[in-house]
Design a protein around this motif. Structure first.
Motif, mmCIF file in Angstrom:
data_model
loop_
_atom_site.group_PDB
_atom_site.id
_atom_site.type_symbol
_atom_site.label_atom_id
_atom_site.label_comp_id
_atom_site.label_asym_id
_atom_site.label_seq_id
_atom_site.Cartn_x
_atom_site.Cartn_y
_atom_site.Cartn_z
ATOM 1 N N GLN A 82 0.812 -1.215 0.000
ATOM 2 C CA GLN A 82 0.000 0.000 0.000
ATOM 3 C C GLN A 82 0.849 1.269 0.000
ATOM 4 O OE1 GLN A 82 -2.750 0.030 3.267
ATOM 5 N NE2 GLN A 82 -1.147 -0.072 4.816
ATOM 6 N N ALA A 85 0.652 3.071 -3.294
ATOM 7 C CA ALA A 85 -0.506 3.915 -3.578
ATOM 8 C C ALA A 85 -0.172 5.393 -3.430
ATOM 9 C CB ALA A 85 -1.669 3.535 -2.667
ATOM 10 N N ILE A 89 -1.736 7.175 -6.462
ATOM 11 C CA ILE A 89 -3.120 7.570 -6.207
ATOM 12 C C ILE A 89 -3.108 8.848 -5.375
ATOM 13 C CG2 ILE A 89 -5.333 6.920 -5.193
ATOM 14 C CD1 ILE A 89 -4.473 3.977 -5.456
ATOM 15 N N ALA A 92 -4.062 9.132 -1.450
ATOM 16 C CA ALA A 92 -4.112 7.753 -0.943
ATOM 17 C C ALA A 92 -3.672 7.724 0.513
ATOM 18 C CB ALA A 92 -3.213 6.853 -1.774
ATOM 19 N N CYS A 143 -12.059 1.387 -2.604
ATOM 20 C CA CYS A 143 -11.369 2.548 -2.043
ATOM 21 C C CYS A 143 -10.037 2.816 -2.725
ATOM 22 C CB CYS A 143 -11.172 2.364 -0.539
ATOM 23 S SG CYS A 143 -12.746 2.354 0.331
ATOM 24 N N GLN A 144 -9.351 1.794 -3.109
ATOM 25 C CA GLN A 144 -8.093 1.964 -3.830
ATOM 26 C C GLN A 144 -8.077 0.962 -4.973
ATOM 27 O OE1 GLN A 144 -5.196 1.152 -0.786
ATOM 28 N NE2 GLN A 144 -5.090 3.276 -0.133
ATOM 29 N N LEU A 146 -5.196 -0.010 -7.682
ATOM 30 C CA LEU A 146 -3.832 0.234 -8.130
ATOM 31 C C LEU A 146 -3.379 -0.875 -9.074
ATOM 32 C CD1 LEU A 146 -1.145 1.875 -7.817
ATOM 33 C CD2 LEU A 146 -0.512 0.174 -6.132
#
Length: 171
Positions: A82, A85, A89, A92, A143-144, A146
């Motif tokens: 993560q 991200a 993102i 993020a 929510c994410q 990637l």
């Protein structure tokens, strides 16, 4: 020459201080000595999670695995994954792996070596937040999402969206 080297070291130090907060806990700065050991360690990496879907794109095979909180290996991997991200993102943030409402879906490329199928390449992940909707029942929120840059625009995001819609319909 020594001035140039000192300036280079100062710049490197400033960059390191700025990116330190988003690097995985326990990260190390690789040197020639420890890089070989890390490469050897990665060769023994085993893919984790429960396979929930597989698909093919352009002659390559992929598998999607669901990882739950109780999967300690998956949770440790996600703590590192993560961190990507933050680079890809906007806004993020890390998810709370102690919250049972989170579900993580990982995409791995499957390939064959010596006739044996092995999941080997990390492609990306989706984080799903499950919640109770008083009118419609269980809801799911992505929510994410990637997908690593070298695998973007190849259909992985579309395939994952189809999978999440299918999961939502089943729940």
């Amino acid at each position: 020459l020594s001035e140039t080297l000192e300036n280079k070291n100062q710049i490197e130090s400033q960059i390191s201080k700025q990116i330190e907060p988003v690097l995985p806990h326990g990260h190390i700065k690789y040197t020639n000595e420890n890089l070989k050991a890390k490469i050897d360690e990665e060769k023994t990496f085993e893919v984790f999670g429960k396979e929930i879907h597989s698909y093919s794109l352009n002659g390559q095979n992929f598998v999607v695995r669901s990882v739950e909180k109780k999967d300690k290996v998956g949770a440790e991997f996600h703590k590192k994954a993560q961190k990507l991200a933050v680079w890809y993102i906007e806004t993020a943030d890390e998810i709370d792996l102690d919250d049972n409402r989170w579900e993580i879906l990982y995409i791995w490329e499957k390939s064959a070596t010596n006739g044996k199928t092995i999941e080997e390449a990390f492609i990306g992940y989706f984080t799903i937040f499950n919640f109770q909707n008083p009118i419609k029942g269980i809801g799911m929120r992505i929510c994410q999402a990637l997908i690593l840059p070298q695998h973007q625009r190849k259909g992985h995001g579309f395939e994952m969206m189809r999978l999440v819609y299918k999961l939502a319909e089943e729940r």
